[in-house]
Design a protein around this motif. Structure first.
Motif, PDB file in Angstrom:
ATOM      1  N   ARG A  72      29.957  40.526 -24.330  1.00 10.26           N
ATOM      2  CA  ARG A  72      29.706  40.843 -23.421  1.00 10.26           C
ATOM      3  C   ARG A  72      30.462  39.320 -22.081  1.00 10.26           C
ATOM      4  N   PRO A  73      30.989  39.571 -21.609  1.00  7.05           N
ATOM      5  CA  PRO A  73      32.244  38.541 -20.557  1.00  7.05           C
ATOM      6  C   PRO A  73      30.762  37.303 -20.430  1.00  7.05           C
ATOM      7  N   ARG A  74      31.443  36.171 -20.526  1.00  3.22           N
ATOM      8  CA  ARG A  74      30.647  35.063 -19.945  1.00  3.22           C
ATOM      9  C   ARG A  74      31.142  34.931 -18.363  1.00  3.22           C
ATOM     10  N   PRO A  75      29.568  35.101 -17.718  1.00  2.00           N
ATOM     11  CA  PRO A  75      29.721  34.531 -16.308  1.00  2.00           C
ATOM     12  C   PRO A  75      29.932  32.602 -16.279  1.00  2.00           C
ATOM     13  N   ARG A  76      30.802  31.939 -14.954  1.00  2.00           N
ATOM     14  CA  ARG A  76      30.393  31.147 -14.344  1.00  2.00           C
ATOM     15  C   ARG A  76      29.192  30.626 -14.958  1.00  2.00           C
ATOM     16  N   HIS A  77      29.355  29.300 -15.012  1.00  2.00           N
ATOM     17  CA  HIS A  77      27.687  28.781 -15.509  1.00  2.00           C
ATOM     18  C   HIS A  77      28.139  27.830 -14.078  1.00  2.00           C
ATOM     19  N   GLU A 107      17.992  33.947 -16.666  1.00  2.00           N
ATOM     20  CA  GLU A 107      18.964  33.280 -15.948  1.00  2.00           C
ATOM     21  C   GLU A 107      20.181  31.917 -16.567  1.00  2.00           C
ATOM     22  N   PHE A 108      20.719  32.666 -17.309  1.00  2.00           N
ATOM     23  CA  PHE A 108      21.293  31.673 -18.861  1.00  2.00           C
ATOM     24  C   PHE A 108      22.069  32.724 -19.987  1.00  2.00           C
ATOM     25  N   TYR A 109      23.808  32.218 -19.846  1.00  2.00           N
ATOM     26  CA  TYR A 109      23.799  32.868 -20.914  1.00  2.00           C
ATOM     27  C   TYR A 109      24.125  32.557 -22.105  1.00  2.00           C
ATOM     28  N   VAL A 110      23.511  32.831 -22.785  1.00  2.00           N
ATOM     29  CA  VAL A 110      23.065  32.142 -24.383  1.00  2.00           C
ATOM     30  C   VAL A 110      23.921  33.042 -25.811  1.00  2.00           C
ATOM     31  N   SER A 111      23.674  34.263 -26.017  1.00  2.00           N
ATOM     32  CA  SER A 111      24.200  34.946 -26.898  1.00  2.00           C
ATOM     33  C   SER A 111      25.858  35.284 -26.451  1.00  2.00           C
ATOM     34  N   PRO A 112      26.923  35.733 -27.129  1.00  2.00           N
ATOM     35  CA  PRO A 112      27.734  36.466 -25.987  1.00  2.00           C
ATOM     36  C   PRO A 112      27.560  37.834 -26.448  1.00  2.00           C
ATOM     37  N   PHE A 113      26.512  38.113 -27.291  1.00  2.00           N
ATOM     38  CA  PHE A 113      26.237  39.733 -27.435  1.00  2.00           C
ATOM     39  C   PHE A 113      24.948  40.753 -26.455  1.00  2.00           C
ATOM     40  N   ASN A 138      23.932  26.580 -25.071  1.00  2.00           N
ATOM     41  CA  ASN A 138      24.506  27.316 -25.596  1.00  2.00           C
ATOM     42  C   ASN A 138      25.585  26.936 -26.486  1.00  2.00           C
ATOM     43  N   THR A 139      26.602  27.917 -27.311  1.00  2.00           N
ATOM     44  CA  THR A 139      27.356  27.207 -28.163  1.00  2.00           C
ATOM     45  C   THR A 139      28.735  26.880 -27.160  1.00  2.00           C
ATOM     46  N   PHE A 140      28.674  27.128 -25.833  1.00  2.00           N
ATOM     47  CA  PHE A 140      29.617  26.817 -24.796  1.00  2.00           C
ATOM     48  C   PHE A 140      29.418  25.282 -24.448  1.00  2.00           C
ATOM     49  N   GLY A 141      27.757  24.449 -25.266  1.00  2.00           N
ATOM     50  CA  GLY A 141      28.728  23.279 -24.199  1.00  2.00           C
ATOM     51  C   GLY A 141      27.410  23.201 -22.903  1.00  2.00           C
ATOM     52  N   GLU A 142      27.057  24.498 -22.840  1.00  2.00           N
ATOM     53  CA  GLU A 142      25.977  24.223 -20.862  1.00  2.00           C
ATOM     54  C   GLU A 142      24.562  24.171 -21.849  1.00  2.00           C
ATOM     55  N   ARG A 143      24.332  24.306 -20.727  1.00  2.27           N
ATOM     56  CA  ARG A 143      22.410  23.892 -21.015  1.00  2.27           C
ATOM     57  C   ARG A 143      21.781  24.147 -19.682  1.00  2.27           C
ATOM     58  N   HIS A 144      19.819  24.280 -19.980  1.00  2.00           N
ATOM     59  CA  HIS A 144      19.347  25.384 -18.757  1.00  2.00           C
ATOM     60  C   HIS A 144      18.351  24.631 -19.083  1.00  2.00           C
ATOM     61  N   CYS A 145      17.339  24.989 -18.051  1.00  5.06           N
ATOM     62  CA  CYS A 145      15.939  24.716 -18.050  1.00  5.06           C
ATOM     63  C   CYS A 145      15.288  25.713 -17.071  1.00  5.06           C
TER      64      CYS A 145
END
Length: 224
Positions: free
Chosen positions: A212-217, A125-131, A102-109
């Motif tokens: 949408r709020p971004r949950p903790r990764h 399982e992973f927050y990607v778009s803020p919408f 995602n554009t927040f520097g996080e990654r998920h497989c």
């Protein structure tokens, strides 16, 4: 609210154990760095993949692994989606790994078992778009590329299918001349990808689409 866009670019399809050996002068235009995938701490792409699979309780596939991704261009890379097709030693497909950034520097497989057409469905399982919140599921069609590339990812939620992404392309040999042509036609390609995603996000926000709020990764096992 309806919104769509199309972006022309290029991707690399490589064997993770036989990465392209480019002339020194062209290396700034395409570099494959293990830090850009999985936990980012393994010495090679194959080692990073094996560590991730071990974290999921699976053995290494043992056979050829083919990756579709952006390379680093002028020291920068952003991969919204990297796909790894993992094979058994006999050549049969073992599993597919879809790595999302995602554009927040996080990654998920997402570890996938696909049907003969490359189709599967997996919970989001992973927050990607803020919408979009982290709910629903992805319907994916990720057949291993031949002469043509045709991938589709759809987000399915309780109220329908609010998001669809497709990747289409034709396979070309990565000669030095073609790489130079791509660099001229699509300068700073991965920077453009990241900037385009942010630009369209700003447009949607200005049109009134709620964020949408971004949950903790929490990194997955094998991704730490």
């Amino acid at each position: 609210m309806r919104h769509s866009f199309r972006l022309r670019t290029y991707l690399w399809l490589v064997d993770v154990d036989r990465l392209p050996a480019l002339p020194r002068a062209l290396r700034p235009l395409a570099r494959f760095d293990p830090r850009d995938h999985f936990a980012g701490t393994a010495p090679t792409l194959r080692a990073g993949l094996d560590r991730y699979l071990a974290g999921q309780g699976l053995p290494p596939p043992g056979g050829r692994v083919v990756m579709l991704a952006n390379a680093r261009v002028l020291g920068y890379v952003f991969n919204p989606l990297s796909v790894f097709w993992c094979h058994h030693p006999d050549g049969a497909l073992a599993y597919v790994v879809a790595e999302v950034h995602n554009t927040f520097g996080e990654r998920h497989c997402y570890l996938l078992r696909t049907d003969p057409q490359g189709r599967t469905e997996v919970p989001k399982e992973f927050y990607v778009s803020p919408f979009f919140p982290v709910d629903g599921s992805y319907e994916m069609r990720l057949p291993e590329p031949g002469d043509r590339l045709a991938l589709t990812v759809r987000l399915r939620r309780a109220d329908g299918v609010p998001f669809t992404a497709t990747v289409r392309g034709a396979r070309r040999p990565a000669t030095p001349g073609r790489l130079l042509a791509m660099a001229v036609r699509h300068p700073a390609a991965t920077m453009v990808v990241a900037a385009t995603i942010r630009l369209h996000g700003i447009r949607l926000y200005l049109r009134g689409l709620p964020v949408r709020p971004r949950p903790r990764h929490h990194p997955q096992e094998g991704m730490k």
